[in-house]
Scaffold this motif. Structure first.
Motif, PDB file in Angstrom:
ATOM      1  N   UNK A 122      -5.454  -6.419  21.072  1.00 56.75           N
ATOM      2  CA  UNK A 122      -3.833  -6.502  21.073  1.00 56.75           C
ATOM      3  C   UNK A 122      -2.998  -6.384  19.839  1.00 56.75           C
ATOM      4  N   UNK A 123      -1.919  -5.667  20.274  1.00 51.64           N
ATOM      5  CA  UNK A 123      -1.113  -5.265  19.144  1.00 51.64           C
ATOM      6  C   UNK A 123      -0.609  -6.269  17.847  1.00 51.64           C
ATOM      7  N   UNK A 124      -0.798  -7.333  18.420  1.00 50.33           N
ATOM      8  CA  UNK A 124      -0.330  -8.660  17.454  1.00 50.33           C
ATOM      9  C   UNK A 124      -1.469  -9.150  16.720  1.00 50.33           C
ATOM     10  N   UNK A 125      -2.656  -8.815  16.976  1.00 54.50           N
ATOM     11  CA  UNK A 125      -3.813  -9.237  16.381  1.00 54.50           C
ATOM     12  C   UNK A 125      -3.692  -9.254  14.763  1.00 54.50           C
ATOM     13  N   UNK A 126      -3.313  -8.072  14.386  1.00 57.10           N
ATOM     14  CA  UNK A 126      -3.501  -7.906  12.766  1.00 57.10           C
ATOM     15  C   UNK A 126      -2.292  -8.940  12.287  1.00 57.10           C
ATOM     16  N   UNK A 127      -1.189  -8.852  12.788  1.00 56.12           N
ATOM     17  CA  UNK A 127      -0.090  -9.666  12.409  1.00 56.12           C
ATOM     18  C   UNK A 127      -0.457 -11.433  12.440  1.00 56.12           C
ATOM     19  N   UNK A 128      -1.422 -11.795  13.617  1.00 57.46           N
ATOM     20  CA  UNK A 128      -1.674 -13.150  13.650  1.00 57.46           C
ATOM     21  C   UNK A 128      -2.622 -13.304  12.554  1.00 57.46           C
ATOM     22  N   UNK A 129      -3.747 -12.492  12.080  1.00 60.76           N
ATOM     23  CA  UNK A 129      -4.292 -12.853  10.924  1.00 60.76           C
ATOM     24  C   UNK A 129      -3.589 -12.650   9.477  1.00 60.76           C
ATOM     25  N   UNK A 130      -2.862 -11.965   9.409  1.00 60.01           N
ATOM     26  CA  UNK A 130      -2.225 -11.931   7.988  1.00 60.01           C
ATOM     27  C   UNK A 130      -1.218 -13.144   7.912  1.00 60.01           C
ATOM     28  N   UNK A 131      -0.560 -13.569   9.128  1.00 61.41           N
ATOM     29  CA  UNK A 131       0.275 -14.745   8.938  1.00 61.41           C
ATOM     30  C   UNK A 131      -0.582 -16.007   8.792  1.00 61.41           C
ATOM     31  N   UNK A 132      -1.848 -15.951   9.454  1.00 58.71           N
ATOM     32  CA  UNK A 132      -2.965 -17.191   9.249  1.00 58.71           C
ATOM     33  C   UNK A 132      -3.331 -17.208   7.715  1.00 58.71           C
ATOM     34  N   UNK A 133      -3.427 -16.314   7.112  1.00 64.56           N
ATOM     35  CA  UNK A 133      -3.756 -16.141   5.783  1.00 64.56           C
ATOM     36  C   UNK A 133      -2.774 -16.538   5.047  1.00 64.56           C
TER      37      UNK A 133
END
Length: 286
Positions: free
Chosen positions: A55-66
Motif C-alpha cells: 500500500x502506498x501509505x505503508x511508509x507513512x504509517x511506519x514513519x508516523x508510528x515511530x
C-alpha cells in the motif's frame, strides 16, 4: 510532530487500495492534534496489523508510528517512568532496524539517539549492565565514525530529578590518555539545573566533572571536580573524597552525585578564573 494530513493530501486517492487506510491515518492525526497521543498510538498499532507493504501509505504509517512512539518514550523518560520509556524505546529501535530501508539519512540517524535513550532508561532502572550494553553500541559506532553530528563526541547516559533539580549525566567517547600530564581530560559531566514550575530545566546551577587525575595512583584514575560560573568568573574545585577507577562504577558515581547535591558538599580546593582575562587566580582551601 509533523502534520500527517499535509503529507497525505499529496497522495493520489486512486493508489490507496480497497481499504480506507487514508481515513484511519487522518483519524490518528486528529487524535494527535488533540493531544490524545496514547489513543493515536493504539490507532496506529491497529493499522500496523492490517496495512500491507504494497500500500502506498505503508511508509507513512511506519514513519508516523515511530514519531508517536518516540514522543511517548521521551515523555515517559523525562517523567522518570523508566519502565515505560524502556518499553517504548525498545519498540522504536526495533522499528528503526526493521524498516531501515524506508527512511532517508536524516530519519535513519535517529537510531543512535534511541540507543542512547534506552541506556538512560536502563540507568534509571539501576540496571547498569544492560545500560552498558547499549552504551557499547554507541562506542562501536563512534570507533567506526558512523555517529551523526550531535552525538558523535558525547551522549546523555543518565537523567533523574532530585527535589527541585534536574540532573543530567553526559559521557564523552574519548578514552583516558596514557600520558596523565599531556592534557586536561573530562570523561563525565553531570549538569545540575533548577526547574521551572512545569519541571523543565531553568538555570544551570553547577556542573560535576569526572576529570583525569594528573599523576599516578593505584587506587584511582579520576577525581570529581565541582564547577560553576558567575558573570565575571569561572570557579572550580576538586573533591578528593570522590574518586574513580578507569572502569568507572556508574552506580557508585550516580549515588555520589545524589550525595553531593543533597548535602551541598563543597570542594576541597578552589580555582578562580576571570572570564575577561587569560590569567588565573588559584586559591587552595584545606
Amino acid at each position: 510532530m509533523r502534520k500527517l494530513l499535509f503529507i497525505l493530501l499529496f497522495i493520489p486517492f486512486i493508489s490507496l487500495g480497497q481499504k480506507d487506510y487514508f481515513n484511519e491515518l487522518v483519524y490518528a492525526d486528529s487524535l494527535i492534534q488533540n493531544n490524545q497521543i496514547e489513543l493515536a498510538y493504539s490507532q496506529l498499532k491497529n493499522l500496523e496489523k492490517t496495512i500491507p507493504k504494497s500500500d502506498s501509505l505503508y511508509d507513512y504509517s511506519k514513519i508516523y508510528l515511530i514519531d508517536v512512539i518516540s514522543y511517548l518514550e521521551n515523555n515517559s523518560r523525562l517523567n522518570e517512568d523508566f519502565s515505560k520509556s524502556l518499553e517504548y524505546g525498545l519498540e522504536a529501535l526495533d522499528l528503526l532496524k526493521k524498516e531501515n530501508k524506508l527512511f532517508n539519512k536524516e530519519f535513519a540517524e535517529r537510531k543512535p539517539y534511541m540507543i542512547k535513550n534506552i541506556a538512560v532508561s536502563y540507568s534509571g532502572l539501576k540496571d547498569y549492565k544492560k545500560a552498558k550494553k547499549y552504551k557499547d553500541l554507541l562506542y562501536k559506532a563512534y570507533k567506526h565514525k558512523t555517529l551523526p553530528e550531535g552525538i558523535n563526541e558525547y551522549f546523555n547516559f543518565d537523567f533523574f530529578k532530585l527535589d527541585d533539580k534536574n540532573i543530567w549525566g553526559y559521557e564523552w567517547f574519548e578514552e583516558l590518555p596514557k600520558d596523565r600530564f599531556s592534557t586536561s581530560f573530562t570523561k563525565i559531566v553531570y549538569y545540575i539545573y533548577s526547574t521551572n514550575p512545569d519541571g523543565s530545566d531553568k538555570d544551570q546551577l553547577y556542573r560535576l566533572h569526572v576529570i583525569m587525575f594528573h599523576g599516578k595512583n593505584e587506587n584511582f584514575d579520576y577525581v570529581m571536580d565541582k564547577r560553576f560560573e558567575t558573570e565575571t568568573e569561572e570557579i572550580e574545585g576538586t573533591m578528593y573524597s570522590f574518586i574513580y577507577k578507569e572502569d568507572i562504577d556508574f552506580e557508585k558515581l550516580h549515588n555520589d552525585v545524589i550525595q553531593i547535591v543533597k548535602k551541598d558538599i563543597q570542594s576541597d580546593t578552589k580555582r578562580v578564573r576571570s572570564k575577561d582575562s587569560q590569567n588565573s587566580k588559584i586559591e587552595i582551601e584545606l
